[in-house]
Write a protein that holds these residues in place. Structure first.
Motif, PDB file in Angstrom:
ATOM      1  N   ARG A  69       3.478   6.322  14.840  1.00  0.00           N
ATOM      2  CA  ARG A  69       3.064   6.006  16.203  1.00  0.00           C
ATOM      3  C   ARG A  69       1.589   6.311  16.442  1.00  0.00           C
ATOM      4  N   ASN A  70       0.995   7.030  15.499  1.00  0.00           N
ATOM      5  CA  ASN A  70      -0.391   7.438  15.677  1.00  0.00           C
ATOM      6  C   ASN A  70      -1.346   6.328  15.248  1.00  0.00           C
ATOM      7  N   ARG A  71      -2.262   5.986  16.132  1.00  0.00           N
ATOM      8  CA  ARG A  71      -3.190   4.879  15.889  1.00  0.00           C
ATOM      9  C   ARG A  71      -4.039   5.114  14.646  1.00  0.00           C
ATOM     10  N   ASN A  72      -4.543   6.330  14.505  1.00  0.00           N
ATOM     11  CA  ASN A  72      -5.434   6.600  13.380  1.00  0.00           C
ATOM     12  C   ASN A  72      -4.722   6.548  12.039  1.00  0.00           C
ATOM     13  N   VAL A  73      -3.444   6.904  12.015  1.00  0.00           N
ATOM     14  CA  VAL A  73      -2.679   6.781  10.772  1.00  0.00           C
ATOM     15  C   VAL A  73      -2.575   5.318  10.358  1.00  0.00           C
ATOM     16  N   ILE A  74      -2.344   4.432  11.334  1.00  0.00           N
ATOM     17  CA  ILE A  74      -2.273   3.002  11.041  1.00  0.00           C
ATOM     18  C   ILE A  74      -3.596   2.508  10.476  1.00  0.00           C
ATOM     19  N   THR A 109       2.242  12.312   5.921  1.00  0.00           N
ATOM     20  CA  THR A 109       1.107  11.423   6.162  1.00  0.00           C
ATOM     21  C   THR A 109       0.500  10.923   4.857  1.00  0.00           C
ATOM     22  N   LEU A 110       0.295  11.831   3.901  1.00  0.00           N
ATOM     23  CA  LEU A 110      -0.239  11.419   2.599  1.00  0.00           C
ATOM     24  C   LEU A 110       0.664  10.381   1.944  1.00  0.00           C
ATOM     25  N   GLY A 111       1.965  10.637   2.023  1.00  0.00           N
ATOM     26  CA  GLY A 111       2.914   9.713   1.419  1.00  0.00           C
ATOM     27  C   GLY A 111       2.860   8.348   2.061  1.00  0.00           C
ATOM     28  N   LEU A 112       2.802   8.304   3.386  1.00  0.00           N
ATOM     29  CA  LEU A 112       2.763   7.022   4.088  1.00  0.00           C
ATOM     30  C   LEU A 112       1.477   6.259   3.794  1.00  0.00           C
ATOM     31  N   VAL A 113       0.347   6.946   3.876  1.00  0.00           N
ATOM     32  CA  VAL A 113      -0.930   6.286   3.638  1.00  0.00           C
ATOM     33  C   VAL A 113      -0.997   5.753   2.209  1.00  0.00           C
ATOM     34  N   ASN A 114      -0.582   6.576   1.258  1.00  0.00           N
ATOM     35  CA  ASN A 114      -0.669   6.145  -0.136  1.00  0.00           C
ATOM     36  C   ASN A 114       0.385   5.098  -0.484  1.00  0.00           C
ATOM     37  N   ALA A 115       1.596   5.223   0.089  1.00  0.00           N
ATOM     38  CA  ALA A 115       2.665   4.272  -0.215  1.00  0.00           C
ATOM     39  C   ALA A 115       2.358   2.899   0.356  1.00  0.00           C
ATOM     40  N   LEU A 116       2.124   2.850   1.666  1.00  0.00           N
ATOM     41  CA  LEU A 116       1.872   1.558   2.300  1.00  0.00           C
ATOM     42  C   LEU A 116       0.506   1.013   1.916  1.00  0.00           C
ATOM     43  N   GLY A 117      -0.478   1.909   1.767  1.00  0.00           N
ATOM     44  CA  GLY A 117      -1.802   1.460   1.359  1.00  0.00           C
ATOM     45  C   GLY A 117      -1.815   0.898  -0.042  1.00  0.00           C
ATOM     46  N   ASN A 118      -1.015   1.474  -0.926  1.00  0.00           N
ATOM     47  CA  ASN A 118      -1.032   1.023  -2.321  1.00  0.00           C
ATOM     48  C   ASN A 118      -0.301  -0.287  -2.544  1.00  0.00           C
ATOM     49  N   VAL A 119       0.327  -0.832  -1.503  1.00  0.00           N
ATOM     50  CA  VAL A 119       0.844  -2.197  -1.630  1.00  0.00           C
ATOM     51  C   VAL A 119      -0.309  -3.138  -1.956  1.00  0.00           C
ATOM     52  N   GLY A 120      -1.515  -2.748  -1.521  1.00  0.00           N
ATOM     53  CA  GLY A 120      -2.699  -3.515  -1.904  1.00  0.00           C
ATOM     54  C   GLY A 120      -2.895  -3.569  -3.400  1.00  0.00           C
ATOM     55  N   GLY A 121      -2.374  -2.554  -4.101  1.00  0.00           N
ATOM     56  CA  GLY A 121      -2.439  -2.556  -5.556  1.00  0.00           C
ATOM     57  C   GLY A 121      -1.586  -3.644  -6.179  1.00  0.00           C
ATOM     58  N   PHE A 122      -0.645  -4.190  -5.401  1.00  0.00           N
ATOM     59  CA  PHE A 122       0.115  -5.344  -5.856  1.00  0.00           C
ATOM     60  C   PHE A 122      -0.665  -6.631  -5.599  1.00  0.00           C
ATOM     61  N   PHE A 123      -1.179  -6.782  -4.378  1.00  0.00           N
ATOM     62  CA  PHE A 123      -1.846  -8.030  -4.009  1.00  0.00           C
ATOM     63  C   PHE A 123      -3.150  -8.239  -4.763  1.00  0.00           C
ATOM     64  N   GLY A 124      -3.882  -7.146  -5.071  1.00  0.00           N
ATOM     65  CA  GLY A 124      -5.153  -7.284  -5.764  1.00  0.00           C
ATOM     66  C   GLY A 124      -5.022  -7.986  -7.107  1.00  0.00           C
ATOM     67  N   PRO A 125      -4.258  -7.410  -8.069  1.00  0.00           N
ATOM     68  CA  PRO A 125      -4.125  -8.057  -9.381  1.00  0.00           C
ATOM     69  C   PRO A 125      -3.412  -9.415  -9.299  1.00  0.00           C
ATOM     70  N   PHE A 126      -2.367  -9.496  -8.454  1.00  0.00           N
ATOM     71  CA  PHE A 126      -1.583 -10.726  -8.395  1.00  0.00           C
ATOM     72  C   PHE A 126      -2.412 -11.889  -7.842  1.00  0.00           C
ATOM     73  N   LEU A 127      -3.096 -11.679  -6.703  1.00  0.00           N
ATOM     74  CA  LEU A 127      -3.849 -12.767  -6.094  1.00  0.00           C
ATOM     75  C   LEU A 127      -5.110 -13.100  -6.882  1.00  0.00           C
ATOM     76  N   PHE A 128      -5.680 -12.090  -7.574  1.00  0.00           N
ATOM     77  CA  PHE A 128      -6.796 -12.414  -8.464  1.00  0.00           C
ATOM     78  C   PHE A 128      -6.308 -13.376  -9.548  1.00  0.00           C
ATOM     79  N   GLY A 129      -5.159 -13.038 -10.149  1.00  0.00           N
ATOM     80  CA  GLY A 129      -4.601 -13.921 -11.178  1.00  0.00           C
ATOM     81  C   GLY A 129      -4.246 -15.287 -10.618  1.00  0.00           C
ATOM     82  N   PHE A 130      -3.722 -15.329  -9.386  1.00  0.00           N
ATOM     83  CA  PHE A 130      -3.355 -16.597  -8.753  1.00  0.00           C
ATOM     84  C   PHE A 130      -4.585 -17.483  -8.550  1.00  0.00           C
ATOM     85  N   PHE A 131      -5.651 -16.895  -7.974  1.00  0.00           N
ATOM     86  CA  PHE A 131      -6.861 -17.677  -7.722  1.00  0.00           C
ATOM     87  C   PHE A 131      -7.574 -18.051  -9.020  1.00  0.00           C
TER      88      PHE A 131
END
Length: 430
Positions: free
Chosen positions: A230-235, A362-384
């Motif tokens: 619910r915290n804005r800064n966490v988002i 908080t660390l878990g949430l930031v790293n878990a949800l943030g690291n979904v970017g670790g999926f999109f980075g390699p995958f979309l680079f390969g796609f493009f």
């Protein structure tokens, strides 16, 4: 006690083991980039699916972030990391035996799954051993393990691929964390009070500093995930880390491929060249973290290096398109000098205002949800890359993500902690 009189045994008895533990952790994340060429041929997959195999690690990485942080706080960071090391070592070794894309995806997902607890457990471990005035440097020394791993791994992977193949590479490098797990177990303790080798003076210094730090953290009402979200800064922090990992993971995993295409060099030569950005990264981490601890400033020590890294990545793209392949490689190396120089500072920020259990969530949430970017980075680079038959599309995607990430830091705002409100009010550094 003056800073010069503070005993420093923990810097030589705790940090080196954390450093080598995380170095083995990073090895099996990034060596897949060296295996792409052989895997595409032997398993019959395209660059898009190779990128998917590199990125699906991040999906598995999400699941144990919050629980891993809580287990480390309530049970034992030492034991949790030991179990994780043995598990990812076995899975990394099994990568050398996969026969098809499905098996590869399952193994990569499971490696991410068992490694998901490592980062929050490490942050909490460092928090217990290093007071706030030292934490930027301690975290950054830990983060040095990421480029150090690449410096060692890149030539090693290139050599193994020269004398053997990608299967042998995964088998050999998967055995390393299994062996190191024994060394870790025998030398690391969860708390300073448990360390028989720690001098009374150093133990008292850590205890006194910890008590003082806790006094400056306001009481926090809840560590429930729903309250944290619910915290804005966490988002905002989650979005920043998502875009940061999108750019960084794409850069890391596809770096050997880009260098190979820019230079036309052999596997061994590519391995040595690919080590250079990480040598630059080690220098950047040391310089930036020292200056941040000295000045006490955090935010701009993140923003400026992140944007500078992105500009070098963009320059590399255009240099390659213009036919200046050597210059493109030089820009990739310069990008490496900045792209990780703020990581230790980034992870030091939340430890300054959150109590232990709230910090774990908080660390878990930031790293878990943030690291979904670790999926999109390699995958979309390969796609493009597949779509355009060049690196241009993939590189522009990484550049866009990487430039947005630090700019979002400007959206963080100090908030007043109210009585009986949720736990995660984030005070932004000056």
């Amino acid at each position: 006690m003056t800073s010069s009189a503070i005993p420093r045994q923990r810097w030589f008895r705790i940090l080196p083991f954390i450093f080598f533990m995380y170095m083995t952790n990073m090895m099996d994340r990034n060596n897949i980039g060296f295996g792409f060429a052989g895997m595409e041929k032997d398993l019959g997959i395209s660059a898009t699916y190779a990128g998917l195999a590199g990125g699906i690690f991040a999906i598995g990485y999400m699941f144990l972030q919050v629980h891993g942080g809580l287990w480390a706080e309530r049970w034992s960071a030492k034991k949790l990391i030991t179990i994780a090391m043995v598990s990812w070592g076995v899975l990394a070794t099994l990568t050398g035996f996969v026969q098809n894309l499905t098996q590869l995806l399952i193994i990569r997902f499971m490696i991410g799954f068992v490694e998901g607890c490592i980062l929050p457990a490490t942050v909490l471990l460092l928090k217990r051993w290093f007071p706030l005035t030292e934490r930027g440097r301690a975290n950054s020394f830990w983060m040095l393990s990421i480029p150090a791993s690449a410096v060692i791994m890149s030539p090693l992977c290139g050599y193994i691929l020269t004398v053997s193949n990608w299967r042998t590479m995964f088998i050999i490098e998967g055995l390393i964390p299994i062996v190191f797990a024994v060394i870790w177990w025998l030398n690391v303790e969860d708390y300073p009070a448990q360390a028989k080798w720690l001098s009374p003076a150093e133990k008292k210094y850590i205890e006194d500093a910890t008590k003082e730090e806790v006094k400056n953290i306001q009481p926090q009402a809840s560590a429930a995930i729903v309250d944290v979200l619910r915290n804005r800064n966490v988002i905002v922090l989650i979005l920043i880390w998502f875009l940061t990992q999108t750019g960084f993971s794409g850069y890391t995993i596809w770096l050997p491929t880009m260098i190979r295409e820019f230079t036309g060099a052999s596997n061994l030569s590519v391995g040595f060249i690919a080590a250079l950005p990480w040598v630059a990264a080690m220098i950047g981490i040391i310089v930036n973290s020292r200056h941040s601890d000295k000045t006490g400033e955090r935010k701009w020590h993140v923003i400026i290096p992140a944007i500078t890294a992105t500009l070098f990545l963009l320059a590399s793209t255009f240099a390659a398109q213009a036919g200046y392949k050597t210059l493109a490689v030089v820009f990739l190396v310069c990008c490496g000098g900045f792209i990780q120089s703020y990581y230790g500072i980034w992870w030091a920020i939340p430890t300054t205002f959150l109590t232990a259990e709230v910090l774990a969530v908080t660390l878990g949430l930031v790293n878990a949800l943030g690291n979904v970017g670790g999926f999109f980075g390699p995958f979309l680079f390969g796609f493009f890359k597949t779509l355009t038959n060049s690196n241009m599309g993939g590189m522009l995607f990484l550049v866009t993500a990487s430039i947005l990430a630090p700019l979002l830091l400007l959206l963080l705002r100090p908030e007043e902690q109210k009585t009986n409100t949720t736990a995660t009010t984030i005070a932004v550094d000056k």
